[in-house]
Design a protein around this motif. Structure first.
Motif, short mmCIF file in Angstrom:
data_model
loop_
_atom_site.label_atom_id
_atom_site.label_comp_id
_atom_site.label_asym_id
_atom_site.label_seq_id
_atom_site.Cartn_x
_atom_site.Cartn_y
_atom_site.Cartn_z
N PHE A 268 0.84 -1.21 0.00
CA PHE A 268 0.00 0.00 0.00
C PHE A 268 0.87 1.26 0.00
CE2 PHE A 268 -3.75 -2.24 2.31
CZ PHE A 268 -4.08 -2.89 1.13
N LEU A 269 1.94 1.24 0.79
CA LEU A 269 2.82 2.40 0.85
C LEU A 269 3.49 2.66 -0.49
CD1 LEU A 269 4.28 4.60 2.55
CD2 LEU A 269 6.03 2.87 3.05
N LEU A 270 4.03 1.61 -1.10
CA LEU A 270 4.77 1.78 -2.35
C LEU A 270 3.85 2.06 -3.53
CD1 LEU A 270 7.46 -1.05 -1.98
CD2 LEU A 270 7.57 1.33 -1.22
N ALA A 271 2.90 1.14 -3.77
CA ALA A 271 2.01 1.31 -4.92
C ALA A 271 1.09 2.51 -4.73
CB ALA A 271 1.20 0.04 -5.14
N GLY A 272 0.71 2.77 -3.49
CA GLY A 272 -0.23 3.85 -3.24
C GLY A 272 0.31 5.22 -3.56
N HIS A 273 1.61 5.40 -3.51
CA HIS A 273 2.12 6.73 -3.88
C HIS A 273 2.76 6.73 -5.27
CE1 HIS A 273 6.32 5.59 -2.79
NE2 HIS A 273 6.69 6.66 -3.45
N GLU A 274 3.34 5.60 -5.71
CA GLU A 274 4.00 5.58 -7.01
C GLU A 274 3.02 5.78 -8.17
OE1 GLU A 274 7.25 4.75 -8.67
OE2 GLU A 274 7.61 6.00 -6.92
N THR A 275 1.92 5.04 -8.15
CA THR A 275 0.99 5.10 -9.28
C THR A 275 0.31 6.45 -9.36
OG1 THR A 275 -0.69 4.08 -7.88
CG2 THR A 275 0.57 2.62 -9.32
N THR A 276 -0.13 6.98 -8.23
CA THR A 276 -0.83 8.27 -8.24
C THR A 276 0.12 9.40 -8.61
OG1 THR A 276 -2.31 7.43 -6.53
CG2 THR A 276 -2.31 9.81 -6.91
N ALA A 277 1.33 9.37 -8.08
CA ALA A 277 2.29 10.42 -8.42
C ALA A 277 2.58 10.43 -9.91
CB ALA A 277 3.59 10.22 -7.63
N GLY A 278 2.72 9.26 -10.52
CA GLY A 278 2.96 9.21 -11.95
C GLY A 278 1.79 9.73 -12.75
N ALA A 279 0.57 9.30 -12.41
CA ALA A 279 -0.62 9.77 -13.14
C ALA A 279 -0.75 11.28 -13.06
CB ALA A 279 -1.86 9.09 -12.58
N LEU A 280 -0.51 11.85 -11.88
CA LEU A 280 -0.62 13.31 -11.72
C LEU A 280 0.48 14.03 -12.48
CD1 LEU A 280 -1.58 13.51 -7.95
CD2 LEU A 280 -2.92 14.38 -9.86
#
Length: 442
Positions: A268-280
């Protein structure tokens, strides 16, 4: 007397690039995964075979990429036929443990049943105030008319949101370590998954040692965070960690084990920030190159903000591709697929099909508004996967991203300074260099 010609024989061999006699397409896929897959679709069509290695039968059948949405639906909605027992997911399990991202079969079903209530739209809506506060914090702290790296800003925002949602605590102290470790762990995982022969991790090779050290470093970060929060087990915090500790399988009443909680929290920590940061990052970059669209989005309300985000994820899907394994002899789009075949699907390619997305490289949020959006077949667009294994965090990610976009665009006009960014397709899609922009006060 007339005769009827027999119907033409249905082709059986799925076409694909021949590749190197010994390595097959391994080098091309490793060097330029996205370009190689897109070229394969343009040359060979809906189904493409990619041989990795010399083609010896004992190495197993070649990989088959599925680029038509009807085939994607077959792969993603039939987990009994197409499972996750693949080289890629085995490697991710070695790196990140047996969380919801990597588990399969009965273990995955139990985990999904247990965790699904934590991510209902109603539960996720409870994080709106947290997300808004962090978006406003970022907007206030960003100096106008100076050059910024959009990806760095979005990573800060997304990590703070997931840290507070997961732990009711800030995790800024581990941000620098994560920014170094996450791309390293991703690169090592992909490299290991593409090895023709993978030695057990117990073999002390240089590659294996780098891999195990990266995994240990990630878990060390998680253990430090969990140790810091250990005295809060009996408090009334309503964060995801507390919910993980109290969650029960609705069928059996079984809780998650301490190791499962550790694995889930790490993912949750890793995927939860990596994917959203990239999309934004990519969406803001695109808006920064289309000031007319940006002004419309800034003034257009939540539906247009969401449409801009969805279009950004069409062109730059965080989960650019994923794989399955055929558990039995089967067919896709009427073509035979032998048991054991690796099967790939790629939003990066399917999102660029001109038969479903006219002028596919053009940034056009209107694609996701009105009748155009409603009439499009389901699996022409699948940034969050699909079927029973669709991303459990979809509602969270979409809310988090739309809150940030609305907040930033209300305060700033984004001017992108770089041309189309180079991307690195690790486990998630990342920019290969800083994504520079200037934020001008509105």
């Amino acid at each position: 007397m007339t005769t009827t010609a027999p119907p033409p024989a249905r082709p059986t061999a799925i076409p694909g690039p021949p590749g190197h006699p010994l390595l097959g397409m391994a080098n091309e896929l490793r060097r330029d995964l996205l370009g190689t897959m897109l070229d394969g679709y343009r040359q060979y069509g809906d189904l493409v075979t990619y041989r990795i290695g010399p083609g010896w039968k004992w190495l197993g059948p070649p990989a088959v990429a599925v680029y038509h949405p009807d085939g994607v639906r077959q792969v993603l909605t039939n987990p009994q036929v197409f499972n996750r027992r693949t080289a890629g997911f085995e490697t991710l399990t070695e790196m990140f443990g047996e969380g919801l991202l990597t588990s399969d079969g009965d273990l995955w079903k139990r985990q999904r049943r247990t965790l699904q209530p934590l991510f209902t739209p109603q539960r996720v809506a409870g994080y709106t105030d947290l997300m808004t506060a962090e978006a406003q914090r970022l907007a206030r702290s960003t100096e106008a008319d100076t050059v910024v790296d959009l990806h760095e800003l979005m990573q800060v925002y997304a990590l703070r949101v997931v840290g507070r949602a997961l732990f009711s605590d800030e995790v800024d102290d581990v941000a620098t370590e994560l920014q170094r470790l996450v791309p390293l762990a991703s690169d090592l995982s992909i490299a290991r998954s593409m090895q023709i022969v993978r030695l057990p991790l117990a073999a002390p090779t240089v590659r294996n040692l780098r891999f195990t050290r990266a995994s240990a470093a990630l878990y060390a970060i998680m253990d430090r965070i969990l140790a810091r929060l250990a005295d809060r087990v009996d408090t009334d915090n309503d964060d995801l960690l507390s919910r993980l500790r109290t969650a029960r399988d609705p069928e059996t009443g079984q809780p998650l084990s301490p190791q499962e909680i550790r694995d889930q929290a790490l993912v949750f920590l890793l995927a939860g920030h990596e994917t959203t940061a990239g999309a934004l990052t990519f969406t803001l970059h695109l808006l920064g190159h289309h000031p007319d669209i940006q002004d419309r989005v800034a003034a257009g309300g939540p539906d247009l903000v969401r449409a801009a985000l969805l279009e950004g994820m069409r062109l730059y899907p965080p989960a650019h591709s994923t794989e399955r394994r055929a558990a039995v002899d089967t067919e896709i789009l009427g073509r035979p697929i032998p048991a054991g075949s690796p099967v790939l699907v790629s939003p990066w390619v399917t999102h660029r099909r001109p038969d479903f997305w006219p002028d596919p490289e053009r940034f056009d949020p209107d694609r996701f508004l009105g009748e155009r959006d409603r009439q499009r077949p389901r699996y022409t667009y699948f940034p969050f996967g699909g079927g029973p294994r669709s991303c459990i965090g979809e509602h969270f990610a979409l809310l988090e991203a739309t809150v940030l976009l609305s907040t930033v665009l209300a305060r700033y006009r984004v001017e992108s300074l770089d041309p189309q960014p180079r991307v690195t397709p690790l486990i998630t899609l990342r920019p290969a260099a800083p994504v520079r922009a200037v934020l001008h006060a509105r």
